[in-house]
Write a protein that holds these residues in place. Structure first.
Motif, PDB file in Angstrom:
ATOM      1  N   PHE A  70       3.164  19.069  20.641  1.00 41.27           N
ATOM      2  CA  PHE A  70       3.172  19.705  19.313  1.00 41.27           C
ATOM      3  C   PHE A  70       1.896  19.356  18.560  1.00 41.27           C
ATOM      4  O   PHE A  70       1.927  18.759  17.487  1.00 41.27           O
ATOM      5  N   LEU A  71       0.773  19.722  19.124  1.00 42.25           N
ATOM      6  CA  LEU A  71      -0.515  19.369  18.538  1.00 42.25           C
ATOM      7  C   LEU A  71      -1.331  20.616  18.255  1.00 42.25           C
ATOM      8  O   LEU A  71      -1.317  21.571  19.032  1.00 42.25           O
ATOM      9  N   ILE A  72      -2.016  20.583  17.141  1.00 45.69           N
ATOM     10  CA  ILE A  72      -3.001  21.611  16.832  1.00 45.69           C
ATOM     11  C   ILE A  72      -4.347  20.958  17.098  1.00 45.69           C
ATOM     12  O   ILE A  72      -4.732  20.000  16.435  1.00 45.69           O
ATOM     13  N   VAL A  73      -5.040  21.445  18.108  1.00 47.95           N
ATOM     14  CA  VAL A  73      -6.294  20.834  18.527  1.00 47.95           C
ATOM     15  C   VAL A  73      -7.444  21.558  17.844  1.00 47.95           C
ATOM     16  O   VAL A  73      -7.509  22.780  17.822  1.00 47.95           O
ATOM     17  N   SER A  74      -8.338  20.757  17.267  1.00 51.17           N
ATOM     18  CA  SER A  74      -9.535  21.301  16.634  1.00 51.17           C
ATOM     19  C   SER A  74     -10.729  20.475  17.104  1.00 51.17           C
ATOM     20  O   SER A  74     -10.555  19.431  17.727  1.00 51.17           O
ATOM     21  N   PRO A  75     -11.948  20.902  16.789  1.00 56.71           N
ATOM     22  CA  PRO A  75     -13.116  20.111  17.199  1.00 56.71           C
ATOM     23  C   PRO A  75     -13.125  18.692  16.613  1.00 56.71           C
ATOM     24  O   PRO A  75     -13.680  17.778  17.188  1.00 56.71           O
ATOM     25  N   GLU A  76     -12.459  18.512  15.462  1.00 57.54           N
ATOM     26  CA  GLU A  76     -12.414  17.191  14.826  1.00 57.54           C
ATOM     27  C   GLU A  76     -11.346  16.280  15.431  1.00 57.54           C
ATOM     28  O   GLU A  76     -11.301  15.100  15.159  1.00 57.54           O
ATOM     29  N   GLY A  77     -10.447  16.804  16.193  1.00 56.38           N
ATOM     30  CA  GLY A  77      -9.368  16.013  16.780  1.00 56.38           C
ATOM     31  C   GLY A  77      -8.095  16.840  16.836  1.00 56.38           C
ATOM     32  O   GLY A  77      -8.130  18.064  16.831  1.00 56.38           O
ATOM     33  N   SER A  78      -6.973  16.169  16.878  1.00 51.22           N
ATOM     34  CA  SER A  78      -5.701  16.887  16.934  1.00 51.22           C
ATOM     35  C   SER A  78      -4.818  16.478  15.763  1.00 51.22           C
ATOM     36  O   SER A  78      -4.893  15.361  15.266  1.00 51.22           O
ATOM     37  N   ILE A  79      -3.993  17.428  15.353  1.00 53.45           N
ATOM     38  CA  ILE A  79      -3.067  17.208  14.249  1.00 53.45           C
ATOM     39  C   ILE A  79      -1.664  17.404  14.802  1.00 53.45           C
ATOM     40  O   ILE A  79      -1.361  18.445  15.403  1.00 53.45           O
ATOM     41  N   GLY A  80      -0.809  16.420  14.592  1.00 54.70           N
ATOM     42  CA  GLY A  80       0.570  16.526  15.046  1.00 54.70           C
ATOM     43  C   GLY A  80       1.395  17.354  14.080  1.00 54.70           C
ATOM     44  O   GLY A  80       1.375  17.110  12.872  1.00 54.70           O
ATOM     45  N   ILE A  81       2.105  18.327  14.603  1.00 50.62           N
ATOM     46  CA  ILE A  81       2.907  19.209  13.754  1.00 50.62           C
ATOM     47  C   ILE A  81       4.056  18.445  13.111  1.00 50.62           C
ATOM     48  O   ILE A  81       4.290  18.555  11.903  1.00 50.62           O
ATOM     49  N   LEU A  82       4.789  17.646  13.896  1.00 54.78           N
ATOM     50  CA  LEU A  82       5.927  16.904  13.347  1.00 54.78           C
ATOM     51  C   LEU A  82       5.480  15.872  12.306  1.00 54.78           C
ATOM     52  O   LEU A  82       6.107  15.744  11.253  1.00 54.78           O
ATOM     53  N   THR A  83       4.406  15.149  12.600  1.00 49.46           N
ATOM     54  CA  THR A  83       3.928  14.141  11.639  1.00 49.46           C
ATOM     55  C   THR A  83       3.420  14.798  10.366  1.00 49.46           C
ATOM     56  O   THR A  83       3.616  14.268   9.268  1.00 49.46           O
ATOM     57  N   THR A  84       2.792  15.950  10.493  1.00 51.32           N
ATOM     58  CA  THR A  84       2.310  16.661   9.306  1.00 51.32           C
ATOM     59  C   THR A  84       3.468  17.143   8.443  1.00 51.32           C
ATOM     60  O   THR A  84       3.455  16.969   7.217  1.00 51.32           O
ATOM     61  N   LEU A  85       4.481  17.731   9.075  1.00 51.44           N
ATOM     62  CA  LEU A  85       5.650  18.193   8.323  1.00 51.44           C
ATOM     63  C   LEU A  85       6.367  17.031   7.645  1.00 51.44           C
ATOM     64  O   LEU A  85       6.789  17.133   6.482  1.00 51.44           O
ATOM     65  N   TYR A  86       6.510  15.929   8.366  1.00 50.45           N
ATOM     66  CA  TYR A  86       7.149  14.753   7.777  1.00 50.45           C
ATOM     67  C   TYR A  86       6.320  14.217   6.604  1.00 50.45           C
ATOM     68  O   TYR A  86       6.863  13.871   5.548  1.00 50.45           O
ATOM     69  N   GLY A  87       5.009  14.155   6.776  1.00 52.03           N
ATOM     70  CA  GLY A  87       4.139  13.682   5.709  1.00 52.03           C
ATOM     71  C   GLY A  87       4.255  14.518   4.453  1.00 52.03           C
ATOM     72  O   GLY A  87       4.292  13.990   3.335  1.00 52.03           O
ATOM     73  N   LEU A  88       4.340  15.827   4.628  1.00 48.84           N
ATOM     74  CA  LEU A  88       4.524  16.705   3.474  1.00 48.84           C
ATOM     75  C   LEU A  88       5.893  16.498   2.829  1.00 48.84           C
ATOM     76  O   LEU A  88       6.025  16.538   1.608  1.00 48.84           O
ATOM     77  N   ALA A  89       6.911  16.258   3.645  1.00 50.76           N
ATOM     78  CA  ALA A  89       8.270  16.071   3.132  1.00 50.76           C
ATOM     79  C   ALA A  89       8.402  14.796   2.304  1.00 50.76           C
ATOM     80  O   ALA A  89       9.162  14.759   1.335  1.00 50.76           O
ATOM     81  N   VAL A  90       7.676  13.737   2.665  1.00 54.71           N
ATOM     82  CA  VAL A  90       7.809  12.469   1.937  1.00 54.71           C
ATOM     83  C   VAL A  90       6.647  12.201   0.978  1.00 54.71           C
ATOM     84  O   VAL A  90       6.569  11.123   0.403  1.00 54.71           O
ATOM     85  N   LEU A  91       5.787  13.180   0.774  1.00 55.80           N
ATOM     86  CA  LEU A  91       4.648  12.989  -0.120  1.00 55.80           C
ATOM     87  C   LEU A  91       5.094  12.658  -1.546  1.00 55.80           C
ATOM     88  O   LEU A  91       4.673  11.645  -2.119  1.00 55.80           O
ATOM     89  N   ILE A  92       5.937  13.487  -2.122  1.00 58.04           N
ATOM     90  CA  ILE A  92       6.378  13.275  -3.510  1.00 58.04           C
ATOM     91  C   ILE A  92       7.189  11.974  -3.644  1.00 58.04           C
ATOM     92  O   ILE A  92       6.911  11.176  -4.537  1.00 58.04           O
ATOM     93  N   PRO A  93       8.175  11.711  -2.757  1.00 60.83           N
ATOM     94  CA  PRO A  93       8.886  10.431  -2.871  1.00 60.83           C
ATOM     95  C   PRO A  93       7.950   9.221  -2.715  1.00 60.83           C
ATOM     96  O   PRO A  93       8.128   8.203  -3.396  1.00 60.83           O
ATOM     97  N   SER A  94       6.939   9.330  -1.867  1.00 65.08           N
ATOM     98  CA  SER A  94       5.996   8.226  -1.678  1.00 65.08           C
ATOM     99  C   SER A  94       5.175   7.984  -2.939  1.00 65.08           C
ATOM    100  O   SER A  94       4.956   6.834  -3.337  1.00 65.08           O
ATOM    101  N   LEU A  95       4.724   9.055  -3.559  1.00 62.79           N
ATOM    102  CA  LEU A  95       3.979   8.918  -4.815  1.00 62.79           C
ATOM    103  C   LEU A  95       4.872   8.341  -5.912  1.00 62.79           C
ATOM    104  O   LEU A  95       4.448   7.470  -6.680  1.00 62.79           O
ATOM    105  N   ALA A  96       6.119   8.819  -5.969  1.00 63.58           N
ATOM    106  CA  ALA A  96       7.042   8.351  -7.008  1.00 63.58           C
ATOM    107  C   ALA A  96       7.329   6.859  -6.873  1.00 63.58           C
ATOM    108  O   ALA A  96       7.288   6.116  -7.856  1.00 63.58           O
ATOM    109  N   VAL A  97       7.614   6.385  -5.666  1.00 63.26           N
ATOM    110  CA  VAL A  97       7.920   4.964  -5.494  1.00 63.26           C
ATOM    111  C   VAL A  97       6.677   4.107  -5.735  1.00 63.26           C
ATOM    112  O   VAL A  97       6.768   2.993  -6.249  1.00 63.26           O
ATOM    113  N   ALA A  98       5.502   4.622  -5.411  1.00 60.81           N
ATOM    114  CA  ALA A  98       4.259   3.880  -5.678  1.00 60.81           C
ATOM    115  C   ALA A  98       4.016   3.751  -7.176  1.00 60.81           C
ATOM    116  O   ALA A  98       3.633   2.680  -7.662  1.00 60.81           O
ATOM    117  N   VAL A  99       4.258   4.824  -7.925  1.00 65.57           N
ATOM    118  CA  VAL A  99       4.095   4.767  -9.379  1.00 65.57           C
ATOM    119  C   VAL A  99       5.107   3.799  -9.977  1.00 65.57           C
ATOM    120  O   VAL A  99       4.769   2.969 -10.836  1.00 65.57           O
TER     121      VAL A  99
END
Length: 139
Positions: A46-75
């Motif tokens: 589940f990788l999107i390969v680009s000249p800069e490297g690869s991006i994991g689809i599952l890790t990207t989706l998870y990162g987007l899902a927990v972005l707001i909760p992560s910012l909130a708990v950090a604040v």
């Protein structure tokens, strides 16, 4: 795991305070989940390969899902040390910003209530640490 779920349930809570244990247990769970998802991305291709490297689809989706909760708990963690949430912008300063934020996240809570609310230690049925009595030496 309760700490992780508690942060997700309070995903838009940018007010109040978060104690060290809440913040660091959430960070640990995020790390473990990210490692598992990264392995799954590679295992199942589940990788999107680009000249800069690869991006994991599952890790990207998870990162987007927990972005707001992560910012909130950090604040909220910054609030617990009596620091404004705007200090989180220090992350954009290379090296120095990360060190400053790490120090803030590792600091003990301000005892009792502060300008951001009551101590979060009371929310988990743990007693507040005793505050030494103030001795007035006027006679």
């Amino acid at each position: 795991m309760n700490w992780y779920v508690a942060v997700l349930q309070n995903y838009t809570g940018f007010t109040g305070r978060a104690r060290r244990k809440e913040f660091w247990m959430f960070a640990l769970c995020n790390l473990i989940i990210n490692l598992i998802l990264r392995a799954a991305d590679h295992l199942f291709g589940f990788l999107i390969v680009s000249p800069e490297g690869s991006i994991g689809i599952l890790t990207t989706l998870y990162g987007l899902a927990v972005l707001i909760p992560s910012l909130a708990v950090a604040v909220r963690r910054l609030h617990d040390g009596d620091h404004a949430g705007w200090w989180l912008l220090m992350v954009f300063l290379p090296i120095v910003g990360g060190i400053v934020l790490l120090v803030f996240m590792l600091q003990q809570s301000t005892p009792g209530a502060n300008r951001y609310g009551p101590s979060p230690r009371l929310d988990f049925d743990e007693p507040e640490p005793p505050i030494p009595p103030f001795h007035n030496h006027q006679h």
